[in-house]
Design a protein around this motif. Sequence first.
Motif, short mmCIF file in Angstrom:
data_model
loop_
_atom_site.label_atom_id
_atom_site.label_comp_id
_atom_site.label_asym_id
_atom_site.label_seq_id
_atom_site.Cartn_x
_atom_site.Cartn_y
_atom_site.Cartn_z
N LEU A 259 0.83 -1.20 0.00
CA LEU A 259 0.00 0.00 0.00
C LEU A 259 0.87 1.25 0.00
O LEU A 259 0.60 2.21 -0.73
N LEU A 260 1.92 1.25 0.81
CA LEU A 260 2.81 2.41 0.86
C LEU A 260 3.55 2.59 -0.46
O LEU A 260 3.71 3.72 -0.93
N SER A 261 3.97 1.50 -1.06
CA SER A 261 4.67 1.58 -2.34
C SER A 261 3.78 2.21 -3.41
O SER A 261 4.22 3.09 -4.17
N ARG A 262 2.51 1.78 -3.46
CA ARG A 262 1.58 2.35 -4.44
C ARG A 262 1.34 3.82 -4.15
O ARG A 262 1.28 4.65 -5.06
N ALA A 263 1.19 4.15 -2.87
CA ALA A 263 0.95 5.55 -2.49
C ALA A 263 2.13 6.43 -2.88
O ALA A 263 1.95 7.52 -3.43
N ARG A 264 3.33 5.96 -2.63
CA ARG A 264 4.52 6.75 -2.96
C ARG A 264 4.64 6.97 -4.46
O ARG A 264 5.05 8.05 -4.90
N GLN A 265 4.28 5.97 -5.25
CA GLN A 265 4.33 6.13 -6.69
C GLN A 265 3.35 7.19 -7.17
O GLN A 265 3.64 7.97 -8.08
N LYS A 266 2.18 7.23 -6.55
CA LYS A 266 1.15 8.20 -6.95
C LYS A 266 1.53 9.64 -6.62
O LYS A 266 1.12 10.57 -7.30
N VAL A 267 2.29 9.82 -5.55
CA VAL A 267 2.59 11.19 -5.12
C VAL A 267 4.03 11.60 -5.41
O VAL A 267 4.41 12.73 -5.16
N LYS A 268 4.82 10.68 -5.99
CA LYS A 268 6.26 10.92 -6.15
C LYS A 268 6.56 12.21 -6.90
O LYS A 268 7.33 13.06 -6.44
N SER A 269 5.97 12.38 -8.08
CA SER A 269 6.31 13.55 -8.90
C SER A 269 5.91 14.84 -8.22
O SER A 269 6.61 15.86 -8.33
#
Length: 294
Positions: free
Chosen positions: A154-164
Amino acid sequence: MSTSARVAQFYQDYRHSMTALSYRITGSWSEAEDIVQEVFAELQQHVQADSIRQPKSYLMRAVVNRSLNALKSPRLSRELYTGPWLPEPVFEPLPETQLDRLLREEQISYAFMVLLERLTPDERTVFVLRESFAMEYEEIADLLGKSPVACRKLLSRARQKVKSEQEVSPADEKTVAKWTTEFLRAAKTGNFGPLLEVIREDAVLITDGGGKVRAAINPILSKERVIAFWQGIRAKGSLEGELVPTRMNGEIGLVHYRDGQVIHVLLFEGDAQGRIRRFYLISNPDKIGRAPSV
């Protein structure tokens, strides 16, 4: 120490941080305050406070569970909402209160709150607990009733969504003050030239009326269209009244008053080059009713 005294101590120690936790999950400060009050009321009435060995963990579990349940309710459902959902801004009290310090020191900037809207409720909760509260995966898993592996995913997906978005450096307070000055001048005189110079070509304007006040259903894209929007509503008299610089979520925005009533709240989001990349215009009365009175 009596049960009442112990609960009162918990309230004093944890009320603001628990409200901030719920706010990050729900996007609504008023809802967060209600949730925290309910948690402490239940603690007072039904729980033996002296049996709680880790009050912070106990309160976090209760607040997270209630916050996630609140997100499923019609009043906070993004799916049932008319137009874009923007978080409720937090209008700050006088400087140097505990709330003021909390908003300034923790990740509760308005841009951060908007960023969280990209995540599912579970992603949002794991992201907040890990990134803002530095909780270990085992603790998060225990709190949410999930496995540590699931929480990592869940954290990995969240980080990908907000990374940029996270990589964009926020503007400093002096720059934001310049934007508010230029906007106030444009609203008063109709000369939007100086404001144009500090807006990015790919600027976005997001409006939130919640179906209760007329607002754009879709985001307005590009500098040209954003300026056309502001020029248009000014020509119609929609900016008449008083625009007052006000501190919200640790930053300066504008509150628009007319005949003593709050009409809009406007916040800016910028980049490291000192240009405005997003305008957030909130007119849903349920979200701006706590603005300071004039």
